[in-house]
Structure formats: C-alpha cells, structure tokens
Write a protein that holds these residues in place. Structure first.
Motif, mmCIF file in Angstrom:
data_model
loop_
_atom_site.group_PDB
_atom_site.id
_atom_site.type_symbol
_atom_site.label_atom_id
_atom_site.label_comp_id
_atom_site.label_asym_id
_atom_site.label_seq_id
_atom_site.Cartn_x
_atom_site.Cartn_y
_atom_site.Cartn_z
ATOM 1 N N ALA A 84 0.835 -1.206 0.000
ATOM 2 C CA ALA A 84 0.000 0.000 0.000
ATOM 3 C C ALA A 84 0.869 1.256 0.000
ATOM 4 C CB ALA A 84 -0.930 -0.004 1.213
ATOM 5 N N MET B 25 -0.429 2.282 -10.135
ATOM 6 C CA MET B 25 -1.488 2.191 -9.127
ATOM 7 C C MET B 25 -2.818 1.859 -9.798
ATOM 8 S SD MET B 25 -2.569 3.112 -5.957
ATOM 9 C CE MET B 25 -3.650 4.201 -5.078
ATOM 10 N N LYS C 219 -4.160 -1.698 -8.399
ATOM 11 C CA LYS C 219 -5.204 -1.693 -7.371
ATOM 12 C C LYS C 219 -6.413 -2.542 -7.768
ATOM 13 C CE LYS C 219 -7.549 0.916 -3.896
ATOM 14 N NZ LYS C 219 -8.764 1.722 -3.793
ATOM 15 N N SER D 164 -6.144 -2.786 0.199
ATOM 16 C CA SER D 164 -7.066 -1.763 -0.295
ATOM 17 C C SER D 164 -7.523 -0.818 0.822
ATOM 18 C CB SER D 164 -8.235 -2.376 -1.073
ATOM 19 O OG SER D 164 -9.010 -3.154 -0.237
ATOM 20 N N ILE E 18 -4.550 1.550 1.485
ATOM 21 C CA ILE E 18 -4.429 2.549 0.419
ATOM 22 C C ILE E 18 -5.429 3.673 0.647
ATOM 23 C CG2 ILE E 18 -4.952 2.961 -2.026
ATOM 24 C CD1 ILE E 18 -3.543 0.445 -2.739
#
Lengths: 285, 278, 251
Positions: free
Chosen positions: A88, A100, A104, A158, A161
């Motif tokens: 992250a 990214m 992601k 996630s 992030i």
C-alpha cells in the motif's frame, strides 16, 4: 410508489433500514440459543480449556482448536500485514499513478477469487513444497498461515491505500518543503496520520483470517492437536464446525454451535475495534 | 554506522518495491496456474453435460444452474433491502443513535465469517422455517451475507451525489422521494452497480455458507425447494475428496473466469457511467 | 399595486445564532425587487427563507411572519412542494441537473404529472425563448445540460424555473460567475419577465440592481438598512451606510 405517498415511502424505507439490525440479531439469537446452553452445561472452562475432542465419548474440549486458530491467524498476519502495508505504501507514495491504476483493481479482483481456489492451490502447490523441503505432512499450520496470509492481502492493501490517500496532501508538502526525503515524510508524517486506518485494515484482515473456513480445511491437515511446530497438522475453530456439521447430532451438534458462539464473539470484538479505528480515521478529513 | 537519509530512502524503496512485486506475482501466479491446468478441460461439452459418477467424469451443467440461481435469489432480496436502507440512512434521517446502531450492525454483519452464516442458515432457514436444504435456503442465507456490502457501497455512492442537485430538485417542487428517484439514485448508480457486482462475485465463490444450506445434490432442480450444488461446492467436493483433479481444475477455471468477467463488467459499467455523466 | 409578498419582523437563526434581524418589507406584484449588500449581510438567507429552502439544512429557526397573497408561508398547513412550485429559485452557481437540456426544462412539470409530449415540447420552446436561450440550443435539446457554457447553463436554470409557471422568481446572485455578455442576456430576460412574474433579485453587483430593479433594499449584518425606489436609493439614500456601500467606501 405514488400510491404510498411521501409518508408511506418514509415508513417503508425505515422498515427496510432495520433489516441489517434484524439480521444481526437473528443470527446472534439463533447461534447463541443453540450454543450457549451447551457451554453452560458442559462448563465454560471445560469447554474452552480442555484438550480432548472426542465426540463419541462426549468429550468436547476446544482448546486445541483455539490455539490452532490463534497460531494460524498470527502466522497469516506475519505474512499478510507487512506485505500488504508495504504494498500500500509503495503504491500510494512511490509508484507512478499509472501503476497504481492497474495494480489496485487487480488486487481487488483477487478478493473475489473463491477461497476454495486458494485452498486448492495450497494443496497442489504449497503442501508438496513444504513436505519436500521442510518435512512433515505438508498439510500443516505453515501451509495454513501462508495461504491465509495471501488471502488477506487484498483486504489489507485496499483499506490501507484508502487511509493513506485520505491524509491531506498539505501534510506531505509541508514535510517535503522542510527538506525531508520521501521516506522520512512517509514514516514520520503520512503513516502517523494514516495509522488508525492501517490498524483497521490489519484488524479486518485478522477477522477474515480467523473466519476463513474452506481454504484452511483444505491445507491445514485438520488433526486435533495443540501445535508444537509449524509443520504440525492443525484444526481451527472454523474447520472444526465445517468438518463435522454434516453428520453431527444431539450434544455433538450443540458443541459445534458452541464453537460458533466463541467465533462469533471474537469476531464482534474485532469488528468493534476496527470500526472505532476507521471512525477515527474519518475525522482527519 | 549511520545510514544517510538518502541511502535509507534507497533501501526502503527497494524493499517496498520487492514487497509489491511479490504480492502481485503471487496473485498472478494463482490465476495463471488455475487457467493453465483448467482451460484444457474446459469445453462446451464440459459446461453442458451432467456429471457422471459423482463428478469423476462428465460435465458440470447442474452446478452452473445452482451458481446462477443462488446469487440471483440473494440479489433479488438484498438489492432492494440494501438500497432502501442506504436511501433511508442518507436521505431520510439525521445522524441519530439509531443510524449509528444500524451502521454498527452493518459493519458487524460484514465481518461475520461465512461458516457462521452457514450455521445460521442451517438452523434458521433449513430447520426452523422448514425449507430444507434448498435453493431458497441457500439464496436467503447469501442474501443476508451480501446485504452489508450492498448497504455500504450504496451509501457511499449516494453520499457522493452533490448536495446541490438535491436542492435544485427540491426548489423545482420535487418531493423527497421524487428527488431520490430522479436525481439521487440515477447519479449514484455506478457505485451501486459496483457493490452489486462485488456481491455477485462473493456469492458465486461462497462455499461454507452454501454447503450447509443448499446442500450438494447433483440433480437438476425443478423447484425452489430442491437442493442444488454450486460450482464452488462442487469444486470443493472434487478437490477435497480427491475424486478428480482434472475436473476440479476445469471447475476452478470456470469459476475464475466467471468472477473475472463480473469484475471487468463492474469496472466497465462504472467507467461508462462516469464518462457518460461528464 | 397590490403586495405579492409581505414580511413582518422576520428573523432567522442558525444554531441559535441570529442571521436576520426582524426584517419587514413587502414585495409588490410584477416588480423586480433588488437586494444588495456585502457578503454575509443575510441576503441569501433572506431569499432562501421565502421558498423555505433554508429548512433543508439543520439548525434553522425563524420568527415573525412571511406571507404570500395573505397566506402564511410557514403555516403548518402550507404544502411546501406546492409552495416551491409557485416560488422558483435560480442559484448563484449554474447547476444543470446531469440530464439533457430538454429533461432539465421539463423536470419540474413532469413531477406535477404532465406527460403530454406535445404540451411538453411547447413548454420547452416557450421557456427557453423567455430565457433567451432557444436560438442557441434548439437543434441540440438532447445533449447534456452540463455541456453548455456557464452563461448558457444559467439561462437553462432560469428556463427550468419558467417552465413551472411560477408566480414569484427568486434569483440569488444569478450572474456572479458570468461574463458581461451573458449577464446582459439574463438582465434582458428579466426585464421582459416582470410583466408576468414577481421577481426578487439578490445581487452583489450594485450596478446590476441599478439597471434592472424597480425598488432596491440594502442589507447589512442581517439588518434591512433601507428600501425604496431604486433611483432614490442610488441617488439620495437616507442612511449613511447605504451611501457608503453604493459609492464603494466599503463592502
């Protein structure tokens, strides 16, 4: 909806809004109702802290399963949390935005790969490797830790992030303007500000690891014993329920629901911690 | 020895890069491994014929039916409940102790392990409501399981609709419900669709909650009260009981492809809506 | 001329803090009433009290009387939805709803249950013409309202209100973000509209009030300092604050 009028709509919406609460209450009610009487009859400490699980003889001690669940979860966290948080940080602070943008969604996609598939990979690929290079049966605590560690990666990454991105850009700019390197900024400013969100991601990952069933059944070996080495075959709380539920009756079935009660309570506690941490994060905005 | 900030920076960045690379590689490996072993098994014949001999040979047709029906029932129930709940939370009430409790319940529900849903579905739908191991029991259990996902994503989507749109709508004489229907929901749609797709993915892949509520019959169901086997359950049984690794790989590949398609669809719908709006 | 709206000792509080102090004034039928004053003077709060938009936010409280055609606007019997259909508002920022130009214009009337395609078509043409926008958009009514320029968007917002055939139109600094040409078009539209509607125009541009308003009121710190014929307010104001503001000595 015209026929209901504004107030009718409001009332219907309000009713549906209670669906989540009712579902949770129903679940709690039915699980507790099936499991609690058994726990009290068998004795709380007998149930939690004895090591004999022999349903045919009426012995229901889940201490080995508790220890196995704890070890599997801790091991999974040792693999999943550092990898996930590092990923992250890399993606938010160091990777170009294009990377990214691709990685992601890929990682989020992995959250929806069925857990049985992870379990199968564990059986076909991981267990033979462990058997070959470390010895033991292969299907083991270690295999469980690694597979679960991988499975919680998407959750940890996630949510971490999101919470790192929620840290206002001005914090970072302020630090960089004072001559700090990117890494100094990351660990002294960004990570401090995003700390509660990262904690939440780890706690939620923890919850997912404790609750995971099918993958663990497939890779951890399922023998009832208190693990003394990472190569031992173990059985977790969840595995215990799933393995025996299909044929259990009477006391035995109640004991499985009682195992569910223990799991349920642990999960509710973990979730309360995570949601407090997430709420704290929201006040940064 | 003191490491200079610049070397520290270099060291950390390489560690972080390595960690990310490991993560991504593992994940890519999983998909490729399954597809490589499974795709050769996957054929139209495999998808459209009945399993023979407990699944040792033959196809997976009945499990595809189960995999479509169960999530369909779950969504039929969870979508309206979830969206209405989030509309109520966002548009019809202020922050009160009740909304806080609803949110907490939603969070808890989201974290409950699927085996607990399985236990609950078994005792509540299968036994207490006497639905037996059936499509209906399985679908309802999955509905409860995906409800929090739909509530959360819809809530987020509804909150992201600019406040001024609501004011404009009210100023033009719209009632609250008209405003929700004509302005709020259409603009929140991409987010809601994403939540729905996530839920489909989750219910397709679910095993623990389904095996104790829908059972594992390999017959083609004729009513909602018949037991079915989903692809995930079939895969689990094949793999666990060592019936046929080949068919297990084929089923896993089919599962992964289904999940991939749904995720890509979700992404695509979301971006299309966003592009259309601007 | 008869009074359309009468306001007596009207005060507004947000979370117990007072934002309007006992305002009393009346708005005459078919006039343009200009409201000027520095930002934070309570102009917008005043305007949004008239169609009860303020109460959509939490913490709003009011005192005093606000009536239209002799009916108390804040009476519990008032149908707010009907009230907002009679009193249209154009906001400071042009905010077309994210739908086509056509759908934007008919949004309000559709809600009242008018479905007849031909009638809606007529309404769209009439409202867009009245808002001085028809000629610019008549060939592309199906494109998104968000694709128009800022000035066009604001005229679209005006057309949207006109389509409702309201009795009163509230304008909250409608030209604050627009270029002079777009501003002129909106002002031209207003001059023609006052034969049919009663208009209240809040503006931070004093010259605009001087150009279009029949009467002008000056707000300062939540008080109504002065109100009267525009020419009189601008040439021989009674209060010193008004004079200072108009001549640009503050605000």
């Amino acid at each position: 909806m015209r026929i209901f009028g504004e107030n009718g709509v409001r009332r219907i919406l309000m009713l549906t809004a209670f669906s989540a609460i009712s579902a949770l209450l129903l679940i709690a009610l039915f699980i507790l109702n099936e499991g609690l009487p058994f726990i009290f009859r068998y004795g709380v400490s007998n149930f939690l802290f004895t090591s004999e699980w022999i349903p045919a003889k009426g012995l229901f001690g889940i201490f080995p399963m508790i220890m196995s669940s704890i070890w599997v979860t801790l091991g999974a966290m040792m693999i999943g949390a550092p990898l996930g948080v590092a990923g992250a940080i890399f993606l938010t602070e160091y990777a170009p935005p294009a990377v990214m943008k691709i990685i992601k969604p890929t990682i989020e996609l992995l959250a929806s790969i069925p857990s049985v598939v992870y379990g199968f990979i564990g059986v076909m690929v991981l267990a033979p490797i462990i058997r070959e290079y470390f010895g033991g049966p292969g299907l083991s605590l270690l295999a469980g830790c690694i597979i679960l560690g991988i499975m919680i990666l998407p959750t940890v990454i996630s949510i971490s992030i999101d919470s790192i991105l929620a840290v206002p850009r001005s914090y970072r700019e302020g630090s960089l303007a004072l001559g700090a390197t990117t890494w100094q900024t990351t660990h002294m400013v960004t990570l401090k500000a995003a700390r509660s969100g990262i904690v939440a991601s780890i706690v939620l990952g923890l919850g997912r690891a404790i609750g995971e069933t099918m993958a663990v059944i497939m890779v951890a070996g399922n023998s009832v014993n208190i693990p003394s080495s990472a190569l031992d075959s173990v059985r977790t709380l969840t595995a215990n329920i799933a393995l025996e539920m299909s044929y259990a009756t009477g006391m035995h079935r109640q004991a499985l629901f009682a195992t569910g009660v223990v799991l349920f309570i642990v999960i509710i506690i973990l979730n309360s911690i995570a949601s407090t941490a997430i709420r704290k994060r929201k006040t940064y905005k | 020895m003191i490491i200079s900030p610049k070397n520290m920076q270099r060291g950390v960045v390489s560690i972080l890069t390595a960690a990310t690379a490991i993560t991504v590689l593992i994940l890519i490996f999983i998909i490729f491994f399954i597809l490589e072993k499974g795709l050769p098994v996957l054929s139209l014949n495999f998808l459209t014929t009945n399993p023979q001999d407990m699944g040792k040979s033959g196809g997976i047709f009945p499990t595809i039916i189960g995999t479509i029906l169960l999530p369909a029932i779950a969504l039929l129930i969870a979508i309206p409940l979830g969206i209405f709940t989030s509309v109520y939370l966002c548009e019809y009430t202020k922050e009160t102790i009740i909304t806080k409790i609803i949110r907490f319940a939603t969070d808890c529900l989201a974290g409950i392990p699927s085996i607990i849903f399985g236990l609950f579905g078994y005792i509540f739908f299968v036994n207490t409501l006497e639905m037996g191991w059936s499509i209906l029991s399985g679908g309802l259990t999955l509905a409860v399981m995906v409800l929090p996902t739909i509530i959360r994503t819809s809530e987020e989507a509804i909150r992201s609709v600019p406040q001024i749109y609501r004011q404009v709508s009210f100023s033009l004489g719209a009632s609250r419900w008209q405003t929700v229907k004509k302005v709020v929901l259409p603009n929140a749609l991409p987010g809601i669709v994403t939540g729905v797709m996530l839920s489909i993915g989750r219910s397709i892949g679910e095993t623990a909650a389904v095996i104790f509520t829908a059972g594992s019959s390999l017959r083609i169901p004729t009513s909602l009260f018949d037991s079915v086997r989903t692809m995930s359950v079939h895969f689990y049984i094949l793999a666990r009981e060592g019936l046929s690794n080949q068919n297990a790989y084929g089923t896993a590949a089919a599962l992964i492809i289904a999940v991939l398609i749904i995720n890509i669809l979700a992404y695509w719908t979301m971006h299309r809506f966003i592009a259309k709006r601007n | 001329m008869a009074n359309k709206i009468e306001i007596e000792n009207f005060s507004v509080y947000w979370n117990a803090e007072r934002y309007l102090n006992s305002i009393s004034l009346e708005v005459k039928m078919n006039e343009i009433l200009g409201i000027i004053g520095p930002s934070g003077s309570g102009k917008t709060t005043f305007l949004r009290s008239i169609n009860r938009m303020n109460e959509l936010e939490t913490g709003f409280k009011h005192e005093g009387l606000l009536s239209m055609d002799g009916n108390d606007i804040y009476s519990p019997d008032t149908d707010v939805v009907l009230l907002r259909k009679k009193i249209g508002i154009v906001f400071a920022m042009p905010v077309p709803l994210p739908m086509s130009i056509y759908e934007n214009v008919v949004y309000g009337v559709r809600l009242s249950g008018i479905r007849n395609k031909q009638k809606l078509d007529e309404l769209v043409e009439r409202s867009l013409t009245e808002a001085y926008l028809w000629n610019e958009v008549k060939d592309r009514l199906n494109i998104s309202g968000l694709r128009l320029s800022g000035g066009q968007q604001q005229r679209l917002c005006l057309a949207r209100v006109l389509a409702m055939e309201p009795e009163v139109i509230l304008l909250d600094e409608p030209t604050s973000g627009l270029d002079p040409i777009s501003t002129a078009k909106i002002e031209d539209a207003l001059n023609e509209l006052k034969s049919k509607y009663t208009i209240i125009l809040v503006t931070n541009n004093t010259k605009q009030a001087a150009r279009v308003a029949d009467r002008t009121g000056f707000f300062l710190m939540g008080d109504l300092i002065e109100i009267g014929d525009t020419r009189k307010v601008f040439t021989s104001p009674v209060k010193k604050e008004t004079d200072d503001y108009i001549t640009g000595r503050f605000g």
